[in-house]
Design an enzyme around this catalytic site. Structure first.
Site, PDB file in Angstrom:
ATOM      1  CE  LYS A 100      -3.923  -2.322   1.750  1.00 22.11           C
ATOM      2  NZ  LYS A 100      -3.925  -3.280   2.821  1.00 22.11           N
TER       3      LYS A 100
ATOM      4  CE  LYS B 165      -6.295 -15.450  -0.864  1.00 19.55           C
ATOM      5  NZ  LYS B 165      -7.080 -14.610   0.002  1.00 19.55           N
TER       6      LYS B 165
ATOM      7  CE  LYS C  29     -12.691 -10.547   5.117  1.00 15.95           C
ATOM      8  NZ  LYS C  29     -12.357 -11.836   5.647  1.00 15.95           N
TER       9      LYS C  29
HETATM   10  P1  ADP Z   1     -10.044 -12.323   2.693  1.00 19.14           P
HETATM   11  O1  ADP Z   1      -9.073 -12.521   1.557  1.00 19.14           O
HETATM   12  O2  ADP Z   1     -11.423 -12.724   2.312  1.00 19.14           O
HETATM   13  O3  ADP Z   1      -9.977 -10.919   3.274  1.00 19.14           O
HETATM   14  P2  ADP Z   1      -8.582 -13.071   5.037  1.00 19.14           P
HETATM   15  O4  ADP Z   1      -7.334 -12.470   4.500  1.00 19.14           O
HETATM   16  O5  ADP Z   1      -9.302 -12.380   6.151  1.00 19.14           O
HETATM   17  O6  ADP Z   1      -9.618 -13.312   3.839  1.00 19.14           O
HETATM   18  O7  ADP Z   1      -8.266 -14.565   5.451  1.00 19.14           O
HETATM   19  C1  ADP Z   1      -8.699 -15.226   6.608  1.00 19.14           C
HETATM   20  C2  ADP Z   1      -8.186 -16.649   6.521  1.00 19.14           C
HETATM   21  O8  ADP Z   1      -8.822 -17.367   5.466  1.00 19.14           O
HETATM   22  C3  ADP Z   1      -6.682 -16.731   6.254  1.00 19.14           C
HETATM   23  O9  ADP Z   1      -6.123 -17.776   7.029  1.00 19.14           O
HETATM   24  C4  ADP Z   1      -6.586 -17.068   4.780  1.00 19.14           C
HETATM   25  O10 ADP Z   1      -5.418 -17.814   4.455  1.00 19.14           O
HETATM   26  C5  ADP Z   1      -7.859 -17.890   4.544  1.00 19.14           C
HETATM   27  N1  ADP Z   1      -8.361 -17.676   3.179  1.00 19.14           N
HETATM   28  C6  ADP Z   1      -8.888 -16.521   2.717  1.00 19.14           C
HETATM   29  N2  ADP Z   1      -9.257 -16.641   1.421  1.00 19.14           N
HETATM   30  C7  ADP Z   1      -8.946 -17.916   1.054  1.00 19.14           C
HETATM   31  C8  ADP Z   1      -9.080 -18.652  -0.172  1.00 19.14           C
HETATM   32  N3  ADP Z   1      -9.616 -18.112  -1.261  1.00 19.14           N
HETATM   33  N4  ADP Z   1      -8.628 -19.925  -0.192  1.00 19.14           N
HETATM   34  C9  ADP Z   1      -8.097 -20.482   0.922  1.00 19.14           C
HETATM   35  N5  ADP Z   1      -7.940 -19.854   2.091  1.00 19.14           N
HETATM   36  C10 ADP Z   1      -8.361 -18.578   2.180  1.00 19.14           C
END
Ligand code: ADP
Ligand code: TRP
Length: 322
Positions: free
Chosen positions: A113, A192, A195
């Protein structure tokens, strides 16, 4: 007994990627009788990006409800929310004073960022230090995380080592446990699931909404009659993560044979998602309608965490002369 610790930010409602990639593998790990697990909701970290209070509160309930719906055993383990333990902020401050500036300037979470520094708040910059405090406050041994968090774990170890070198053995050095069993779960656009990309599948919604979401998965335009390539298709990839092996083999055959459209595959994926998670969906809905039960769980978890965290913090306070 090895202490396993991990946190998930409450920056949104948990989606299928969070469940398959983080919640379920962590719960499996917690079933090992040699493990004592501390799982928490990282709601302090969310303030670096999310400013709306009511949203944070609702997301915190949603993340808690997901852990509970998937059967995390809160009697045997410790389940809490980060903001209930102010000790972590005190420890983060102390650790800040043992963290060299270049180490944080090199962290991906900041670097990604840093092209627009006016948008970077100090909380985002010191994010890895709060994460180190999350871990070191509870003498955690094993930290299950995804690939993107490895650098943060290295930073936590570095800070702990620096402190130990200065004051003698104080902190347990945490080990990362990389979750490799689950591949990256793709979202409805094939990227991927996240959110932040708005491409996620929420398994806790009603039937019609889930079907609509599954139907919106992007596919190519190969006609129904023609054979299709399963390994490059998002519908098939998702199906293979949630369906039984014989169902997956069956779908593969249908793709390769032709005469099987993406509409059929989407219907099959929807049915698995709908039936496989029916109990979890019911429990999730129950908790979201009975938030006082979530409050009760988090309060009792915070008390358990408090007992451990206070001891470690006292150890640290003594060393630095407070
Ligand atoms: P996001 O990308 O939705 O913001 P986070 O970064 O908050 O998700 O991730 C929370 C947990 O979920 C982490 O341990 C991350 O490795 C796992 N995770 C998030 N998205 C995925 C995905 N598409 N596939 C596998 N694991 C994921
Ligand atoms: N930074 C982690 C993530 O975004 C969440 C987190 C905060 C965490 N504190 C932690 C994970 C401590 C493991 C241990 O996924």
């Amino acid at each position: 007994m090895a202490r396993v610790l991990t946190g998930i930010q409450s920056s949104g409602k948990p989606h299928l990627g969070n469940i398959l990639g983080a919640i379920q593998p962590a719960i499996e790990l917690s079933k090992n009788p040699a493990h004592d697990s501390f799982f928490f909701i990282a709601d302090l970290h969310t303030l670096t990006t999310l400013k709306e209070g009511p949203k944070r509160q609702e997301n915190t309930y949603a993340v808690a409800a997901a852990w509970l719906a998937f059967g995390f055993d809160t009697k045997q383990n410790t389940f809490y929310k980060q903001s209930d333990l102010p000790q972590v902020c005190e420890l983060a401050w102390i650790l800040n004073c043992f963290t060299p500036y270049p180490m944080l300037a090199n962290a991906h979470s900041f670097k990604d960022k840093s092209n627009k520094l006016s948008d970077v708040n100090a909380g985002l910059f010191t994010y890895p230090v709060l994460m180190a405090a999350d871990i070191l406050l509870y003498d955690a041994d094993i930290i299950p995380v995804g690939k993107d968090q490895i650098q943060h774990l290295e930073i936590a170890r570095d800070i702990a080592q620096t402190f130990n070198n200065t004051y003698g053995e104080t902190f347990v050095l945490p080990q990362v446990k990389l979750e490799q069993s689950v591949m990256t779960v793709p979202g409805i656009d094939g990227q991927k699931m996240s959110k932040s990309y708005q491409n996620y599948i929420d398994i806790f919604v009603e039937e019609k909404e889930l079907l609509k979401r599954v139907k919106s998965i992007v596919t190519d335009t190969i006609p129904l009659e023609a054979p299709k390539q399963p390994d490059t298709c998002t519908v098939f990839k998702l199906y293979s993560l949630v369906a039984e092996p014989n169902q997956v083999a069956d779908m593969r055959q249908k793709y390769e044979a032709g005469g099987y459209g993406y509409g059929h595959a989407k219907q099959a994926l929807f049915e698995v998602l709908w039936t496989k998670y029916s109990e979890e969906r019911e429990r999730y809905t129950y908790f979201m309608q009975n938030k006082t039960e979530i409050d009760r769980e988090l309060k009792s978890g915070a008390e358990k965490a408090w007992a451990v965290g206070s001891k470690v913090l006292n150890r640290v306070r003594e060393k630095v002369g407070y």
